[in-house]
Design an enzyme around this catalytic site. Structure first.
Site, PDB file in Angstrom:
ATOM      1  N   HIS A 221       0.825  -1.218   0.000  1.00 22.53           N
ATOM      2  CA  HIS A 221       0.000   0.000   0.000  1.00 22.53           C
ATOM      3  C   HIS A 221       0.857   1.265   0.000  1.00 22.53           C
ATOM      4  O   HIS A 221       0.502   2.267   0.623  1.00 22.53           O
ATOM      5  CB  HIS A 221      -0.945   0.029   1.203  1.00 22.53           C
ATOM      6  CG  HIS A 221      -1.942  -1.084   1.226  1.00 22.53           C
ATOM      7  ND1 HIS A 221      -3.205  -0.974   0.709  1.00 22.53           N
ATOM      8  CD2 HIS A 221      -1.853  -2.353   1.702  1.00 22.53           C
ATOM      9  CE1 HIS A 221      -3.855  -2.116   0.867  1.00 22.53           C
ATOM     10  NE2 HIS A 221      -3.056  -2.972   1.462  1.00 22.53           N
TER      11      HIS A 221
ATOM     12  N   ASN B 122     -10.199  -2.835   2.603  1.00 18.19           N
ATOM     13  CA  ASN B 122      -9.911  -2.852   1.164  1.00 18.19           C
ATOM     14  C   ASN B 122     -11.202  -2.603   0.391  1.00 18.19           C
ATOM     15  O   ASN B 122     -12.293  -2.613   0.974  1.00 18.19           O
ATOM     16  CB  ASN B 122      -9.346  -4.210   0.736  1.00 18.19           C
ATOM     17  CG  ASN B 122      -7.858  -4.362   1.067  1.00 18.19           C
ATOM     18  OD1 ASN B 122      -7.166  -3.386   1.334  1.00 18.19           O
ATOM     19  ND2 ASN B 122      -7.383  -5.589   1.040  1.00 18.19           N
TER      20      ASN B 122
ATOM     21  N   TYR C  25       0.909  -4.070  12.254  1.00 14.89           N
ATOM     22  CA  TYR C  25       0.869  -2.644  11.901  1.00 14.89           C
ATOM     23  C   TYR C  25       1.656  -1.781  12.880  1.00 14.89           C
ATOM     24  O   TYR C  25       2.350  -0.848  12.484  1.00 14.89           O
ATOM     25  CB  TYR C  25      -0.594  -2.178  11.782  1.00 14.89           C
ATOM     26  CG  TYR C  25      -1.271  -2.754  10.555  1.00 14.89           C
ATOM     27  CD1 TYR C  25      -1.515  -4.121  10.450  1.00 14.89           C
ATOM     28  CD2 TYR C  25      -1.635  -1.958   9.483  1.00 14.89           C
ATOM     29  CE1 TYR C  25      -2.107  -4.668   9.318  1.00 14.89           C
ATOM     30  CE2 TYR C  25      -2.236  -2.492   8.348  1.00 14.89           C
ATOM     31  CZ  TYR C  25      -2.475  -3.850   8.281  1.00 14.89           C
ATOM     32  OH  TYR C  25      -3.052  -4.380   7.163  1.00 14.89           O
TER      33      TYR C  25
HETATM   34 FE1  HDE Z   1      -2.326  -4.762   5.551  1.00 15.77          FE
HETATM   35  N1  HDE Z   1      -0.522  -3.979   6.012  1.00 15.77           N
HETATM   36  N2  HDE Z   1      -1.694  -6.564   6.177  1.00 15.77           N
HETATM   37  N3  HDE Z   1      -4.076  -5.632   4.988  1.00 15.77           N
HETATM   38  N4  HDE Z   1      -2.969  -3.014   4.929  1.00 15.77           N
HETATM   39  C1  HDE Z   1      -0.151  -2.695   5.839  1.00 15.77           C
HETATM   40  O1  HDE Z   1       0.942  -1.382   7.403  1.00 15.77           O
HETATM   41  C2  HDE Z   1      -0.586  -6.789   6.906  1.00 15.77           C
HETATM   42  C3  HDE Z   1      -4.431  -6.929   5.135  1.00 15.77           C
HETATM   43  C4  HDE Z   1      -4.222  -2.706   4.506  1.00 15.77           C
HETATM   44  O2  HDE Z   1      -3.129   3.550   3.955  1.00 15.77           O
HETATM   45  C5  HDE Z   1       1.179  -2.372   6.439  1.00 15.77           C
HETATM   46  O3  HDE Z   1       1.126   0.865   7.635  1.00 15.77           O
HETATM   47  C6  HDE Z   1      -0.533  -8.168   7.320  1.00 15.77           C
HETATM   48  C7  HDE Z   1      -5.831  -7.109   4.943  1.00 15.77           C
HETATM   49  C8  HDE Z   1      -4.297  -1.320   4.131  1.00 15.77           C
HETATM   50  O4  HDE Z   1      -1.457   3.381   5.360  1.00 15.77           O
HETATM   51  C9  HDE Z   1       1.601  -3.695   7.071  1.00 15.77           C
HETATM   52  C10 HDE Z   1      -1.650  -8.755   6.783  1.00 15.77           C
HETATM   53  C11 HDE Z   1      -6.304  -5.863   4.667  1.00 15.77           C
HETATM   54  C12 HDE Z   1      -3.013  -0.808   4.355  1.00 15.77           C
HETATM   55  C13 HDE Z   1       0.423  -4.592   6.752  1.00 15.77           C
HETATM   56  C14 HDE Z   1      -2.367  -7.754   6.096  1.00 15.77           C
HETATM   57  C15 HDE Z   1      -5.198  -4.960   4.691  1.00 15.77           C
HETATM   58  C16 HDE Z   1      -2.218  -1.889   4.858  1.00 15.77           C
HETATM   59  C17 HDE Z   1       2.197  -1.753   5.548  1.00 15.77           C
HETATM   60  C18 HDE Z   1      -2.055 -10.230   6.894  1.00 15.77           C
HETATM   61  C19 HDE Z   1      -7.739  -5.463   4.343  1.00 15.77           C
HETATM   62  C20 HDE Z   1      -2.541   0.597   4.077  1.00 15.77           C
HETATM   63  C21 HDE Z   1       2.289  -0.293   5.963  1.00 15.77           C
HETATM   64  C22 HDE Z   1      -2.352 -10.631   8.225  1.00 15.77           C
HETATM   65  C23 HDE Z   1      -8.641  -5.684   5.462  1.00 15.77           C
HETATM   66  C24 HDE Z   1      -2.886   1.542   5.168  1.00 15.77           C
HETATM   67  C25 HDE Z   1       1.410  -0.153   7.073  1.00 15.77           C
HETATM   68  C26 HDE Z   1      -2.455   2.927   4.798  1.00 15.77           C
HETATM   69  C27 HDE Z   1      -0.882  -1.752   5.233  1.00 15.77           C
HETATM   70  C28 HDE Z   1       0.373  -5.838   7.182  1.00 15.77           C
HETATM   71  C29 HDE Z   1      -3.547  -8.034   5.383  1.00 15.77           C
HETATM   72  C30 HDE Z   1      -5.371  -3.565   4.409  1.00 15.77           C
HETATM   73  C31 HDE Z   1       2.928  -4.282   6.598  1.00 15.77           C
HETATM   74  C32 HDE Z   1       0.558  -8.816   8.139  1.00 15.77           C
HETATM   75  C33 HDE Z   1      -6.628  -8.415   5.066  1.00 15.77           C
HETATM   76  C34 HDE Z   1      -5.516  -0.577   3.607  1.00 15.77           C
HETATM   77  O5  HDE Z   1       1.734  -3.570   8.463  1.00 15.77           O
END
Ligand code: HDE
Length: 693
Positions: free
Chosen positions: A81, A154, A368
């Site tokens: 993202h 999402n 996060y």
């Molecule tokens: Fe994320 N995800 N994600 N994700 N995600 C990040 O956090 C992660 C997942 C989502 O505009 C990171 O700040 C793991 C699902 C959005 O700043 C990180 C898993 C969904 C955004 C991270 C998921 C998301 C992130 C990278 C599996 C939808 C951007 C930078 C367990 C519900 C937020 C950050 C923004 C961002 C980890 C799965 C949505 C790496 C470990 C499911 C919208 O922490």
């Protein structure tokens, strides 16, 4: 203060120092440029040299101060993202959920809660284009009275994997391949499909990402989903499951694949610019906020496990209740300070909201916070203005990198007898977790109820309209055609056999596969679930010109009455209008009127518009018939199923471009008909112009 040279821009000097008057001001009364220590700078054009042609001196601390800061201007981009667009806004509750939760943000009707929303692509780097085929992140930080609540979702209601431990593998597979550093922001490559072909649980998500949902026309025209089940907890401590949804007021709208590819070249900031333009013009994007509420007893009756993030709850099974709305009404002052530094964490909840046992959500609760420590570099990231709660907050945490607050007193612990006014826990209104009984053996295990990987994928595919099914099948053909290893293609077609036989054969035919591979054994028999029309994208498109843009191609000698008529009717219907001509500046019309031009033809292709009108003199039509950009302008609009309004000159250009008239091509003399056809895409045209799978 307002600079006399640039009356439209408000320039705010960065005055982080406390109190005091500016040491001196320039003759125009502007603030004096200083170093970060407040030293006034006399010369910002030249560094300190030993002599006019001599070496630069190490002594030049002003040069070093400036360059050192510049060298450290970037922070690590988000692992996923990275590319995002953010805006401030408000949330207004219209229906109280008091029966279900104590959270004030969900119980105080009419109260406006400030918020910041960031919408992003997932796979590309922060400088990547806005329009690749990709999921869009939809993250909202509500600055509630009881602390920040981050809903980090999402634009697709399901996810690729069931357990957080697979997330690094998924992301490593989708990101550019490590040995070659490409492709950027694309799933159409071997490592992604290799991983997916070995991950049957991803098949439902594969249907969604291959649909046109991943090609949005505008960030203002996407849905948002919290995906996981969360819990609401009421005053009696009872909990109810909840899924959160955002619904765009402008309806859903997507582009076609060919269009999205061309937009990336024409304007790689297409979505960010669209959001900026809309907010600047006062057309504030708006979403309804809705919930699906259900009990454990109801969940026990679902033909899937709601704790599995690869499943959704069809609206037909648990209807959506709209309880509020979000309006984005303020663009950030500074992109880095706000959109880049905003730190979302699904663990940021408020009293009355709690987590479910979804194993993906549980992993996210760790990830996060960890990622923010690495990106923002300090445990004090919550003090950055965009991240700071807008309610009072206090505890005994102290010090650390970049500590901005200066607490007073000698007590930084609890309990204590020395500071009666220091922060204390609050049993009644503080955050409480749902009292859930947990039983069973500890193990690294996937619940049996998570084993059905194909039924909802099948339900999704079969619920689509025929146009959408064709796009989905064609997207699979495109993506898999980019895969170099044939065994990966075959493995994917095998999975498709478990989803729908017809889909598998369409894709196999598109890939030139002569002998069908075997379908992998499904862990449990694929169920035929009731179709869910609510899963269609076309069904959620709105017959409207609101939020849309109409491009009018004109040239010297065009008829001004026709231009005015189209323009007024389009604006009246809520659209924006842009005039395109071969030269920027002004175009001289038949009556001598000089019409201001918004876009030069070669740099303003029709992919940037939702519908076009072509108003040309006969002479100009002949000239433009020899102009590739003009022919492409009308051909692309036609091929992207858009409405085209023409006068006789415009019609002549269409003839040169070999465009046959159909229901979507109308004479602009009948401007009402043009407005009617401009509100929709002309899906029925597609079979005549493109071979789909
Ligand atoms: Fe994320 N995800 N994600 N994700 N995600 C990040 O956090 C992660 C997942 C989502 O505009 C990171 O700040 C793991 C699902 C959005 O700043 C990180 C898993 C969904 C955004 C991270 C998921 C998301 C992130 C990278 C599996 C939808 C951007 C930078 C367990 C519900 C937020 C950050 C923004 C961002 C980890 C799965 C949505 C790496 C470990 C499911 C919208 O922490």
């Amino acid at each position: 203060m307002t600079s006399p040279q640039m009356p439209d821009f408000e320039t705010k000097p960065i005055t982080v120092g406390k109190g005091g008057e500016w040491h001196q001001s320039t003759s125009e009364g502007q603030p004096v440029l200083t170093t970060n220590q407040g030293l006034p700078i006399a010369d910002n054009q030249n560094s300190l040299h030993a002599n006019p042609k001599g070496p630069t001196l190490l002594e030049d601390f002003i040069l070093r101060d400036k360059i050192t800061h510049f060298d450290h201007e970037r922070i690590p981009e988000r692992i996923v993202h990275a590319r995002g667009t953010g805006a401030h806004g408000l949330f207004e509750l219209t229906h109280s959920l008091e029966k279900y939760t104590t959270a004030k943000v969900l119980t105080e009707v009419g109260v406006q809660t400030p918020l910041f929303t960031r919408i992003s692509t997932v796979a590309g780097g922060s400088g990547s284009a806005d329009t690749p085929r990709d999921v869009r992140g939809f993250a909202t930080k509500f600055y509630t009275k009881e602390g920040n609540w981050d809903l980090v979702g999402n634009n697709i209601p399901v996810f690729f994997i069931q357990d957080a431990i697979k997330f690094p593998d998924l992301i490593h597979a989708v990101k550019m391949e490590p040995d070659r550093g490409f492709p950027q922001a694309a799933t159409a490559h071997d490592t992604f499909w290799d991983f997916i072909s070995l991950t049957p649980e991803a098949m439902h998500m594969v249907m969604w990402i291959m649909s046109d949902r991943t090609l949005p026309r505008s960030l203002r025209m996407i849905e948002g989903f919290g995906i996981h089940s969360f819990r609401l907890i009421n005053a009696k401590g009872e909990s109810t499951f909840v899924k959160f949804h955002w619904r765009p007021k402008l309806g859903l709208q997507s582009t076609l694949w060919d269009e999205a590819v061309k937009i990336a070249g024409a304007d790689s900031d297409f979505h960010r610019r669209d959001m900026f333009d809309a907010i600047s013009a006062g057309d504030f994007p708006e979403w309804d906020f809705a919930v699906q509420l259900f009990t454990q007893a109801q969940a026990d009756g679902f033909p899937f496990d709601h704790l599995d993030a690869t499943k959704l709850i069809p609206e037909e099974l648990v209807p959506l209740q709209v309880i509020g709305r979000m309006v984005l009404n303020r663009w950030p002052d500074n992109f880095f300070a706000e959109t880049e530094q905003v730190a979302f964490c699904p663990s940021h909840v408020v009293p009355g909201i709690d987590f479910s046992n979804d194993p993906l959500l549980q992993g996210r609760l760790f990830s996060y916070l960890d990622t923010q420590l690495s990106r923002l570099g300090s445990a004090n990231f919550h003090q950055i203005p965009i991240n700071a709660p807008q309610c009072p907050f206090a505890n005994h945490q102290r010090d650390g990198h970049m500590q901005m607050s200066q607490p007073t007193g000698r007590v930084a612990y609890e309990p204590n007898t020395l500071a009666a006014d220091s922060p204390h826990e609050q049993l009644n209104t503080g955050f409480r977790s749902a009292a859930v009984e947990e039983t069973g053996a500890k193990d690294r295990i996937r619940a049996d109820s998570f084993a059905d990987h194909y039924s909802q994928a099948r339900q999704f595919y079969l619920s689509q309209s025929t146009y959408e099914q064709a796009h989905l099948a064609s997207a699979l053909v495109f993506e898999l055609s980019k895969v170099e290893h044939p065994h990966i293609r075959l493995a994917m077609v095998g999975h498709l056999l478990n989803i729908d036989d017809n889909l598998a054969h369409r894709v196999a035919a598109g890939l030139g596969i002569l002998e069908m591979p075997p379908a992998p054994a499904a862990a449990i028999a694929v169920q035929s679930l009731d179709l869910s029309p609510a899963l269609q994208l076309i069904g959620k498109m709105k017959n409207t010109l609101e939020g849309r843009v109409i491009g009018i191609l004109v040239a010297e000698g065009s008829d001004s009455d026709s231009i005015d008529a189209v323009k007024n009717a389009a604006i009246g219907a809520g659209a924006k209008v842009k005039i395109v001509a071969t030269k920027i500046g002004e175009s001289k019309l038949a009556d001598g009127w000089l019409l201001p031009v918004d876009g030069q033809l070669a740099g303003t292709p029709s992919v940037l518009f939702d519908a076009i009108a072509v108003i040309l003199s006969g002479e100009a039509a002949v000239l433009l018939g020899n102009e590739a950009a003009a022919v492409d302008f009308v051909r692309d609009a036609f091929n992207h199923l858009k409405a085209i309004g023409v006068d006789s000159g415009g019609l002549a250009l269409l003839k040169t471009a070999n465009i046959e008239q159909d229901n979507g091509v109308v004479n602009i003399n009948c401007v009402d008909s043009f407005i009617t056809v401009a509100k929709i895409r002309h899906w029925e045209r597609e079979a005549d112009i493109r071979t789909l799978a």
